[in-house]
Design an enzyme around this catalytic site. Structure first.
Site, PDB file in Angstrom:
ATOM      1  N   MET A  36       0.848  -1.198   0.000  1.00  0.00           N
ATOM      2  CA  MET A  36       0.000   0.000   0.000  1.00  0.00           C
ATOM      3  C   MET A  36       0.884   1.248   0.000  1.00  0.00           C
ATOM      4  O   MET A  36       0.436   2.331   0.386  1.00  0.00           O
ATOM      5  CB  MET A  36      -0.939  -0.010   1.204  1.00  0.00           C
ATOM      6  CG  MET A  36      -1.926  -1.178   1.139  1.00  0.00           C
ATOM      7  SD  MET A  36      -3.445  -0.907   2.055  1.00  0.00           S
ATOM      8  CE  MET A  36      -2.831  -0.715   3.709  1.00  0.00           C
ATOM      9  N   HIS A  43       9.174  -3.334   3.432  1.00  0.00           N
ATOM     10  CA  HIS A  43       8.788  -3.577   2.028  1.00  0.00           C
ATOM     11  C   HIS A  43      10.031  -3.900   1.192  1.00  0.00           C
ATOM     12  O   HIS A  43       9.999  -4.770   0.317  1.00  0.00           O
ATOM     13  CB  HIS A  43       8.122  -2.341   1.422  1.00  0.00           C
ATOM     14  CG  HIS A  43       6.882  -1.876   2.129  1.00  0.00           C
ATOM     15  ND1 HIS A  43       6.805  -0.685   2.809  1.00  0.00           N
ATOM     16  CD2 HIS A  43       5.658  -2.446   2.240  1.00  0.00           C
ATOM     17  CE1 HIS A  43       5.593  -0.537   3.295  1.00  0.00           C
ATOM     18  NE2 HIS A  43       4.878  -1.590   2.981  1.00  0.00           N
ATOM     19  N   ASP A 156       2.521  -9.354   8.928  1.00  0.00           N
ATOM     20  CA  ASP A 156       1.064  -9.544   8.912  1.00  0.00           C
ATOM     21  C   ASP A 156       0.819 -11.051   8.786  1.00  0.00           C
ATOM     22  O   ASP A 156       0.457 -11.550   7.717  1.00  0.00           O
ATOM     23  CB  ASP A 156       0.468  -8.765   7.733  1.00  0.00           C
ATOM     24  CG  ASP A 156       0.781  -7.284   7.850  1.00  0.00           C
ATOM     25  OD1 ASP A 156       0.115  -6.609   8.633  1.00  0.00           O
ATOM     26  OD2 ASP A 156       1.734  -6.812   7.195  1.00  0.00           O
ATOM     27  N   GLN A 159      -2.612 -12.482   7.757  1.00  0.00           N
ATOM     28  CA  GLN A 159      -2.820 -12.189   6.330  1.00  0.00           C
ATOM     29  C   GLN A 159      -2.028 -13.166   5.457  1.00  0.00           C
ATOM     30  O   GLN A 159      -2.537 -13.685   4.460  1.00  0.00           O
ATOM     31  CB  GLN A 159      -2.366 -10.749   6.068  1.00  0.00           C
ATOM     32  CG  GLN A 159      -2.237 -10.387   4.613  1.00  0.00           C
ATOM     33  CD  GLN A 159      -1.834  -8.927   4.423  1.00  0.00           C
ATOM     34  OE1 GLN A 159      -2.632  -8.040   4.653  1.00  0.00           O
ATOM     35  NE2 GLN A 159      -0.607  -8.682   4.019  1.00  0.00           N
ATOM     36  N   SER A 191       6.565  -0.393  10.265  1.00  0.00           N
ATOM     37  CA  SER A 191       5.185  -0.327   9.781  1.00  0.00           C
ATOM     38  C   SER A 191       4.903   1.103   9.354  1.00  0.00           C
ATOM     39  O   SER A 191       5.387   2.049   9.991  1.00  0.00           O
ATOM     40  CB  SER A 191       4.221  -0.719  10.908  1.00  0.00           C
ATOM     41  OG  SER A 191       2.915  -0.286  10.595  1.00  0.00           O
ATOM     42  N   ARG A 193       2.343   2.556   9.855  1.00  0.00           N
ATOM     43  CA  ARG A 193       1.556   3.162  10.938  1.00  0.00           C
ATOM     44  C   ARG A 193       2.424   3.670  12.085  1.00  0.00           C
ATOM     45  O   ARG A 193       1.933   4.409  12.941  1.00  0.00           O
ATOM     46  CB  ARG A 193       0.509   2.176  11.448  1.00  0.00           C
ATOM     47  CG  ARG A 193      -0.574   1.909  10.410  1.00  0.00           C
ATOM     48  CD  ARG A 193      -1.763   1.149  10.962  1.00  0.00           C
ATOM     49  NE  ARG A 193      -2.896   1.214  10.064  1.00  0.00           N
ATOM     50  CZ  ARG A 193      -3.264   0.238   9.235  1.00  0.00           C
ATOM     51  NH1 ARG A 193      -2.603  -0.890   9.196  1.00  0.00           N
ATOM     52  NH2 ARG A 193      -4.318   0.383   8.450  1.00  0.00           N
TER      53      ARG A 193
HETATM   54  P1  AMP Z   1       1.457  -2.854   3.529  1.00  0.00           P
HETATM   55  O1  AMP Z   1       2.027  -1.823   2.614  1.00  0.00           O
HETATM   56  O2  AMP Z   1       1.465  -2.461   4.965  1.00  0.00           O
HETATM   57  O3  AMP Z   1       0.138  -3.402   3.048  1.00  0.00           O
HETATM   58  O4  AMP Z   1       2.465  -4.088   3.464  1.00  0.00           O
HETATM   59  C1  AMP Z   1       2.836  -4.658   2.240  1.00  0.00           C
HETATM   60  C2  AMP Z   1       3.628  -5.911   2.516  1.00  0.00           C
HETATM   61  O5  AMP Z   1       4.785  -5.573   3.275  1.00  0.00           O
HETATM   62  C3  AMP Z   1       2.864  -6.961   3.328  1.00  0.00           C
HETATM   63  O6  AMP Z   1       3.151  -8.252   2.802  1.00  0.00           O
HETATM   64  C4  AMP Z   1       3.437  -6.780   4.714  1.00  0.00           C
HETATM   65  O7  AMP Z   1       3.368  -7.948   5.509  1.00  0.00           O
HETATM   66  C5  AMP Z   1       4.874  -6.443   4.388  1.00  0.00           C
HETATM   67  N1  AMP Z   1       5.518  -5.748   5.518  1.00  0.00           N
HETATM   68  C6  AMP Z   1       5.085  -4.627   6.161  1.00  0.00           C
HETATM   69  N2  AMP Z   1       5.919  -4.334   7.180  1.00  0.00           N
HETATM   70  C7  AMP Z   1       6.891  -5.278   7.185  1.00  0.00           C
HETATM   71  C8  AMP Z   1       8.038  -5.525   7.991  1.00  0.00           C
HETATM   72  N3  AMP Z   1       8.354  -4.743   9.024  1.00  0.00           N
HETATM   73  N4  AMP Z   1       8.814  -6.596   7.703  1.00  0.00           N
HETATM   74  C9  AMP Z   1       8.497  -7.415   6.666  1.00  0.00           C
HETATM   75  N5  AMP Z   1       7.436  -7.231   5.868  1.00  0.00           N
HETATM   76  C10 AMP Z   1       6.636  -6.184   6.119  1.00  0.00           C
END
Ligand code: AMP
Length: 290
Positions: A36, A43, A156, A159, A191, A193
């Site tokens: 996202m 990421h 996640d 998920q 994150s 967030r």
């Molecule tokens: P998001 O942009 O938050 O929807 O995350 C996109 C992808 O990045 C998802 O597969 C998340 O699980 C992964 N992700 C987010 N934060 C982390 C992190 N700290 N370590 C590894 N993967 C992550």
């Protein structure tokens, strides 16, 4: 100087299909990394994994409204497409797929993918529309790009398990690759967030990982599940978290709660620091001697 490779930004399904068809004609392996946006090192770890295992990497950027509940943070979710493009270009990514809302959800869109059981516990209890939104958009992204591999983060964890299951159940021919969580030096999982945390909350935030780690260590040493879960929850509240949505020990694959560690398990928690809801999880290795 960092070498840049030139990245294509694609916004429609037909253009994406043309690109992937051309790659497939050349027998190139394709990876998809759904995000996202507001990219951070978490990421980037997924992108690096994709570059290691495949010839071509598509990163998708779509802030999916259907996975946000009414009172959640959709309107303030961080957004930085230009910054994201710069990061991806430097990493040598081939395509950023950033579809418009109309491309993903044209007028009359009426279909939803629902994965039962796995979505019902943990975050599913507190975010009732979330996983149907995730499952639907990820199914669409997989069918739009038909990658050999799709990469997701263990951050996640629920998920990730849901996506593994939907790919299997719907016979989508893709390998789902899970990457361990990338953390700050103090243990806080990266994150998008985390940007919402005040300086004071940021200092308290690493307690989530520390408590999960402590509970996982206790479980591996044979301590009792129920007592450790309750102690973990109490410790988070003592460390400044205002509310704990859940603190649970579950089977690593089915995510069913366990009362004894007989197979690989996961300790998972979601808790609030002020208005910010953080989630994290930690593996629990089953003791083979049991
Ligand atoms: P998001 O942009 O938050 O929807 O995350 C996109 C992808 O990045 C998802 O597969 C998340 O699980 C992964 N992700 C987010 N934060 C982390 C992190 N700290 N370590 C590894 N993967 C992550």
């Amino acid at each position: 100087m960092m070498q840049t490779y030139g990245i294509s930004v694609i916004r429609t399904v037909p253009e994406l299909r043309d690109q992937t068809a051309a790659w497939r004609d050349e027998d190139e392996r394709i990876a998809l990394v759904p995000t996202m946006g507001a990219l951070h090192e978490g990421h980037i770890a997924l992108v690096r994994r994709a570059l290691e295992t495949c010839d071509r990497v598509i990163v998708s950027l779509f802030i999916n409204p259907t996975q946000f509940g009414k009172n959640e943070d959709l309107s303030i979710y961080p957004h930085d497409e230009i910054g994201d493009i710069e990061i991806l270009e430097e990493l040598g990514i081939h395509v950023l797929y950033a579809p418009t809302m109309e491309e993903m959800y044209p007028d009359g869109f009426a279909t939803s993918v629902r994965v039962s059981e796995l979505t019902e516990g943990l975050c599913g209890v507190f975010r009732p529309v979330h996983f149907a939104g995730v499952a639907t958009v990820v199914t669409k992204l997989l069918l739009q790009s038909l990658p050999d591999v799709a990469v997701f983060g263990e951050k996640d964890y629920q998920q990730l398990q849901i996506i593994r299951r939907l790919a299997r159940d719907l016979d989508i021919p893709v390998l789902i690759d899970g990457v361990p969580t990338v953390r700050e030096e103090d243990g806080l999982a990266l994150s998008s967030r985390n940007a919402y945390l005040s300086p004071r909350e940021r200092v308290m935030a690493p307690s989530l990982f520390k408590v999960l780690q402590k509970v996982a260590t206790g479980l591996q040493a044979g301590e009792e599940v129920q007592g450790l879960m309750e102690a973990g929850k109490r410790e988070l509240l003592k460390d400044g978290f205002s509310k704990v949505d859940y603190f649970e020990v579950c089977d690593a694959e089915t995510l069913k709660p366990v009362s004894r560690i007989k197979a690989a398990a996961r300790v998972l928690a979601a808790a609030y620091l002020g208005k910010t809801r953080l989630i994290d999880n930690h593996p629990v290795v089953a003791n083979r001697g049991d």
